[in-house]
Design an enzyme around this catalytic site. Structure first.
Site, mmCIF file in Angstrom:
data_model
loop_
_atom_site.group_PDB
_atom_site.id
_atom_site.type_symbol
_atom_site.label_atom_id
_atom_site.label_comp_id
_atom_site.label_asym_id
_atom_site.label_seq_id
_atom_site.Cartn_x
_atom_site.Cartn_y
_atom_site.Cartn_z
ATOM 1 N N SER A 232 0.846 -1.200 0.000
ATOM 2 C CA SER A 232 0.000 0.000 0.000
ATOM 3 C C SER A 232 0.874 1.239 0.000
ATOM 4 C CB SER A 232 -0.885 0.009 1.241
ATOM 5 O OG SER A 232 -1.395 1.317 1.418
ATOM 6 N N MET B 120 -11.867 4.842 0.032
ATOM 7 C CA MET B 120 -12.465 5.056 1.360
ATOM 8 C C MET B 120 -13.081 6.451 1.328
ATOM 9 S SD MET B 120 -9.349 3.287 3.414
ATOM 10 C CE MET B 120 -8.317 3.445 1.948
ATOM 11 N N ASP C 200 -4.591 3.679 -1.702
ATOM 12 C CA ASP C 200 -5.617 4.025 -0.720
ATOM 13 C C ASP C 200 -6.078 5.461 -0.913
ATOM 14 O OD1 ASP C 200 -5.950 1.678 0.957
ATOM 15 O OD2 ASP C 200 -3.864 2.005 1.572
ATOM 16 N N MET D 260 -8.581 8.363 0.323
ATOM 17 C CA MET D 260 -9.361 8.741 1.508
ATOM 18 C C MET D 260 -9.857 10.168 1.373
ATOM 19 S SD MET D 260 -6.961 7.212 4.501
ATOM 20 C CE MET D 260 -6.253 5.561 4.380
ATOM 21 N N ASP E 241 -6.771 -6.524 4.198
ATOM 22 C CA ASP E 241 -6.115 -5.219 4.284
ATOM 23 C C ASP E 241 -6.074 -4.726 5.724
ATOM 24 O OD1 ASP E 241 -5.137 -2.686 3.841
ATOM 25 O OD2 ASP E 241 -6.821 -2.014 2.594
ATOM 26 N N HIS F 196 -1.301 -1.250 -4.291
ATOM 27 C CA HIS F 196 -2.543 -0.917 -3.576
ATOM 28 C C HIS F 196 -2.559 0.587 -3.312
ATOM 29 C CE1 HIS F 196 -5.988 -1.924 -0.959
ATOM 30 N NE2 HIS F 196 -5.509 -1.007 -0.125
ATOM 31 N N HIS G 138 -8.375 1.357 -3.677
ATOM 32 C CA HIS G 138 -9.270 1.121 -2.541
ATOM 33 C C HIS G 138 -9.856 2.471 -2.131
ATOM 34 C CE1 HIS G 138 -9.413 -0.075 2.036
ATOM 35 N NE2 HIS G 138 -10.614 0.106 1.527
ATOM 36 N N MET H 126 -11.489 -5.800 5.529
ATOM 37 C CA MET H 126 -10.631 -4.934 6.345
ATOM 38 C C MET H 126 -10.352 -5.632 7.677
ATOM 39 S SD MET H 126 -10.009 -2.356 4.463
ATOM 40 C CE MET H 126 -8.961 -1.579 5.696
#
Ligand code: DX5
Ligand code: ZN
Length: 215
Positions: free
Chosen positions: A8, A68, A35, A37, A175, A33, A66, A137
């Site tokens: 990540s 979020m 992330d 957010m 994850d 990966h 991913h 998660m």
């Protein structure tokens, strides 16, 4: 079967992200990966689709985005256009889950659904047949470097059961808090892809860490 390792980039140096991606590619990572957010769904902010499109030419690895973020339906297509190969979003964050999955697929990427540690695995059931990726998660999302939550192994096993029955081609990704110490148990419970932030980027020898995580 050994697991795929997805470092990540949340744990990478944001001021040097291009070289971070090139380095994990050289060091044997299987997947990148990413992330994303929004500071609303989780109490942290990262980056958006421009990061994906700027990094895209630097590696041939799959980009696993991913999200979020709340109401991901607004943005999924732009992440696919930016170069994401997988786009996952949270079941807790979207009302129009089927429509969002369809948009991702129609745009040409693989789709995934993520669940927080306190969301029942059964909440994936209505969508399971459509999924390419099931993202379990094992920490509450928002930050790297947290401890793997006890009880996540049972949730992974439950997700595997659902996958085996209804979506045999889908992959199970885990994850949060994945380490060299717990990676074997996580794989044995049913994980196909292990996300690893701090245990790769924090390692002195990233190539050795990736190898050990792969099992
Ligand atoms: C957490 C992120 C994870 C995180 C994992 O919100 O979704 O991908 O970067 O980091 P580690 O492996 O350090 O728990
Ligand atoms: Zn993640």
């Amino acid at each position: 079967m050994s697991t795929f390792i997805a470092p990540s980039i949340l744990s990478g140096n944001f001021a040097d992200m291009g070289n971070e991606v090139k380095s994990i590619d050289r060091d044997g990572a299987d997947i990148v990966h990413v992330d994303v957010m929004d500071g609303v769904f989780v109490p942290n902010l990262t980056f958006g689709f421009k990061m994906v499109s700027d990094l895209r030419p630097l590696s041939d690895l799959f980009f696993d985005v991913h999200l979020m973020i709340v109401d991901p339906v607004r943005y999924v297509e732009r992440f696919v256009k930016a170069g994401a190969d997988f786009v996952s979003f949270h079941v807790e964050a979207e009302k129009e889950i089927d429509r969002t999955l369809d948009i991702i697929k129609n745009a040409g990427a693989k789709c995934g659904l993520a669940i927080n540690p306190d969301t029942p695995v059964e909440s994936l059931a209505p969508y399971i047949k459509k999924l390419d990726l099931v993202l379990i998660m094992s920490v509450f999302p928002g930050f790297g470097g947290q401890k793997f939550i006890d009880g996540s192994l049972e949730r992974i096993a439950a997700a595997k059961k659902l996958r085996d029955e209804y979506a045999p081609d889908a992959l199970i990704e885990v994850d949060g808090g994945v380490t060299i110490e717990n990676c074997k148990d996580i794989a044995a419970a049913g994980a196909d892809i292990l996300v690893a932030g701090s245990s790769v980027f924090g390692a002195k020898d990233r190539a050795a860490a990736i190898k050990m995580l792969r099992g």
